[in-house]
Design an enzyme around this catalytic site. Structure first.
Site, PDB file in Angstrom:
ATOM      1  N   CYS A  99       0.849  -1.181   0.000  1.00 57.54           N
ATOM      2  CA  CYS A  99       0.000   0.000   0.000  1.00 57.54           C
ATOM      3  C   CYS A  99       0.892   1.240   0.000  1.00 57.54           C
ATOM      4  O   CYS A  99       1.822   1.329   0.813  1.00 57.54           O
ATOM      5  CB  CYS A  99      -0.919   0.014   1.219  1.00 57.54           C
ATOM      6  SG  CYS A  99      -2.081   1.398   1.184  1.00 57.54           S
ATOM      7  N   HIS A 141      -8.915  -3.916  -2.737  1.00 58.81           N
ATOM      8  CA  HIS A 141      -7.994  -3.084  -1.955  1.00 58.81           C
ATOM      9  C   HIS A 141      -8.396  -1.609  -2.031  1.00 58.81           C
ATOM     10  O   HIS A 141      -8.486  -0.905  -1.020  1.00 58.81           O
ATOM     11  CB  HIS A 141      -6.571  -3.286  -2.490  1.00 58.81           C
ATOM     12  CG  HIS A 141      -5.523  -2.481  -1.806  1.00 58.81           C
ATOM     13  ND1 HIS A 141      -4.504  -3.033  -1.072  1.00 58.81           N
ATOM     14  CD2 HIS A 141      -5.310  -1.136  -1.750  1.00 58.81           C
ATOM     15  CE1 HIS A 141      -3.733  -2.071  -0.582  1.00 58.81           C
ATOM     16  NE2 HIS A 141      -4.209  -0.917  -0.987  1.00 58.81           N
ATOM     17  N   GLU A 142      -8.666  -1.140  -3.260  1.00 57.82           N
ATOM     18  CA  GLU A 142      -9.033   0.278  -3.432  1.00 57.82           C
ATOM     19  C   GLU A 142     -10.421   0.565  -2.877  1.00 57.82           C
ATOM     20  O   GLU A 142     -10.656   1.616  -2.270  1.00 57.82           O
ATOM     21  CB  GLU A 142      -8.973   0.657  -4.924  1.00 57.82           C
ATOM     22  CG  GLU A 142      -7.672   0.361  -5.626  1.00 57.82           C
ATOM     23  CD  GLU A 142      -6.444   0.910  -4.913  1.00 57.82           C
ATOM     24  OE1 GLU A 142      -5.361   0.383  -5.143  1.00 57.82           O
ATOM     25  OE2 GLU A 142      -6.564   1.866  -4.108  1.00 57.82           O
ATOM     26  N   HIS A 145     -10.267   1.324   0.665  1.00 57.72           N
ATOM     27  CA  HIS A 145      -9.819   2.687   0.956  1.00 57.72           C
ATOM     28  C   HIS A 145     -10.995   3.655   0.978  1.00 57.72           C
ATOM     29  O   HIS A 145     -11.017   4.592   1.781  1.00 57.72           O
ATOM     30  CB  HIS A 145      -8.788   3.180  -0.083  1.00 57.72           C
ATOM     31  CG  HIS A 145      -7.373   2.780   0.207  1.00 57.72           C
ATOM     32  ND1 HIS A 145      -6.737   3.104   1.382  1.00 57.72           N
ATOM     33  CD2 HIS A 145      -6.472   2.092  -0.523  1.00 57.72           C
ATOM     34  CE1 HIS A 145      -5.498   2.631   1.352  1.00 57.72           C
ATOM     35  NE2 HIS A 145      -5.310   2.002   0.205  1.00 57.72           N
TER      36      HIS A 145
HETATM   37  O1  LIG Z   1       2.961  -2.086  -6.957  1.00 55.96           O
HETATM   38  C1  LIG Z   1       2.847  -2.478  -5.839  1.00 55.96           C
HETATM   39  C2  LIG Z   1       2.909  -1.456  -4.688  1.00 55.96           C
HETATM   40  S1  LIG Z   1       1.490  -1.298  -3.630  1.00 55.96           S
HETATM   41  C3  LIG Z   1       0.141  -0.847  -4.659  1.00 55.96           C
HETATM   42  O2  LIG Z   1       0.303  -0.756  -5.846  1.00 55.96           O
HETATM   43  C4  LIG Z   1      -1.184  -0.585  -4.012  1.00 55.96           C
HETATM   44  C5  LIG Z   1      -2.304  -1.337  -4.710  1.00 55.96           C
HETATM   45  C6  LIG Z   1      -2.280  -2.833  -4.578  1.00 55.96           C
HETATM   46  C7  LIG Z   1      -1.097  -3.593  -4.597  1.00 55.96           C
HETATM   47  C8  LIG Z   1      -1.171  -4.983  -4.494  1.00 55.96           C
HETATM   48  C9  LIG Z   1      -2.407  -5.616  -4.368  1.00 55.96           C
HETATM   49  C10 LIG Z   1      -3.571  -4.849  -4.344  1.00 55.96           C
HETATM   50  C11 LIG Z   1      -3.493  -3.477  -4.458  1.00 55.96           C
HETATM   51  C12 LIG Z   1      -1.408   0.892  -4.194  1.00 55.96           C
HETATM   52  C13 LIG Z   1      -2.370   1.524  -3.208  1.00 55.96           C
HETATM   53  F1  LIG Z   1      -1.902   1.381  -1.976  1.00 55.96           F
HETATM   54  F2  LIG Z   1      -2.456   2.817  -3.480  1.00 55.96           F
HETATM   55  F3  LIG Z   1      -3.562   0.952  -3.267  1.00 55.96           F
HETATM   56  C14 LIG Z   1       2.617  -3.933  -5.635  1.00 55.96           C
HETATM   57  C15 LIG Z   1       2.680  -4.506  -4.393  1.00 55.96           C
HETATM   58  C16 LIG Z   1       2.432  -5.877  -4.241  1.00 55.96           C
HETATM   59  C17 LIG Z   1       2.126  -6.647  -5.337  1.00 55.96           C
HETATM   60  C18 LIG Z   1       2.073  -6.055  -6.586  1.00 55.96           C
HETATM   61  C19 LIG Z   1       2.288  -4.700  -6.731  1.00 55.96           C
HETATM   62 ZN   LIG Z   2      -3.657   0.945  -0.348  1.00 52.41          ZN
END
Ligand SMILES: O=C(CSC(=O)[C@H](Cc1ccccc1)CC(F)(F)F)c1ccccc1
Ligand SMILES: [Zn+2]
Length: 156
Positions: A99, A141-142, A145
């Site tokens: 996140c 996830h979003e 939020h």
């Molecule tokens: O790019 C990221 C960084 S964290 C990210 O992109 C969040 C989104 C996210 C990552 C992984 C799974 C679900 C959502 C962004 C947020 F916090 F703004 F929502 C990532 C992390 C784990 C697996 C794959 C990619």
């Molecule tokens: Zn997040």
């Protein structure tokens, strides 16, 4: 356009219920493009408006293959406005998430494998679709939020 500052976990904005978007105007489109720029700069696959200090029911999802999900589809950023979760599979799947508001940490999170969702696009048109796998994970996830829920409340 300049990336926007990202709220960190603990800030009140991340604990609030986001407000319904009513005006599909150029201000909304501009915010969406700033969010995309912020997400790209932060190397994320999603970002929600409260994370850039805007209490609106709006997020971006942009799956791409990555080291944890090498078979994730590559997709152009999708702008999701006023999302609704219509149904969710009983099947849950555990996976690693990060996140942008909890920098440098990874969490193992249970999510529904498949969901049916409805949302408006930047023109205010309703879209309905079924999502599965990593994209469904990003949506959930979003969507969290927008309800003031972060990974810390969900991690196993
Ligand atoms: O790019 C990221 C960084 S964290 C990210 O992109 C969040 C989104 C996210 C990552 C992984 C799974 C679900 C959502 C962004 C947020 F916090 F703004 F929502 C990532 C992390 C784990 C697996 C794959 C990619
Ligand atoms: Zn997040």
């Amino acid at each position: 356009n300049q990336p926007l500052p990202i709220a960190l976990v603990g800030e009140a904005i991340l604990k609030q219920q986001a407000d319904e978007v009513r005006d599909f105007d150029e201000k909304l489109s501009h915010l969406a493009s700033q969010m995309v720029a912020s997400m790209v700069e932060a190397k994320g696959v999603g970002i929600a408006a409260p994370q850039v200090h805007s209490p609106l029911a709006l997020f971006i999802m942009a799956s791409r293959p990555n080291e944890r999900y090498p078979d994730a589809p590559l997709m152009d950023p999708v702008v999701v406005v006023n999302p609704q979760l219509l149904s969710a599979s009983a099947e849950l799947v555990s996976g690693e998430e990060g996140c942008l508001s909890v920098p440098g940490q990874r969490f193992s999170i249970w999510r529904h494998q498949t969901i049916v969702v409805r949302y408006q696009d930047l023109a205010g048109q309703w879209q309905q679709t079924e999502l599965t796998g990593f994209i469904a994970r990003i949506f959930q996830h979003e969507f969290d939020h927008l309800q003031g829920i972060t990974l810390l409340e969900r991690s196993q």
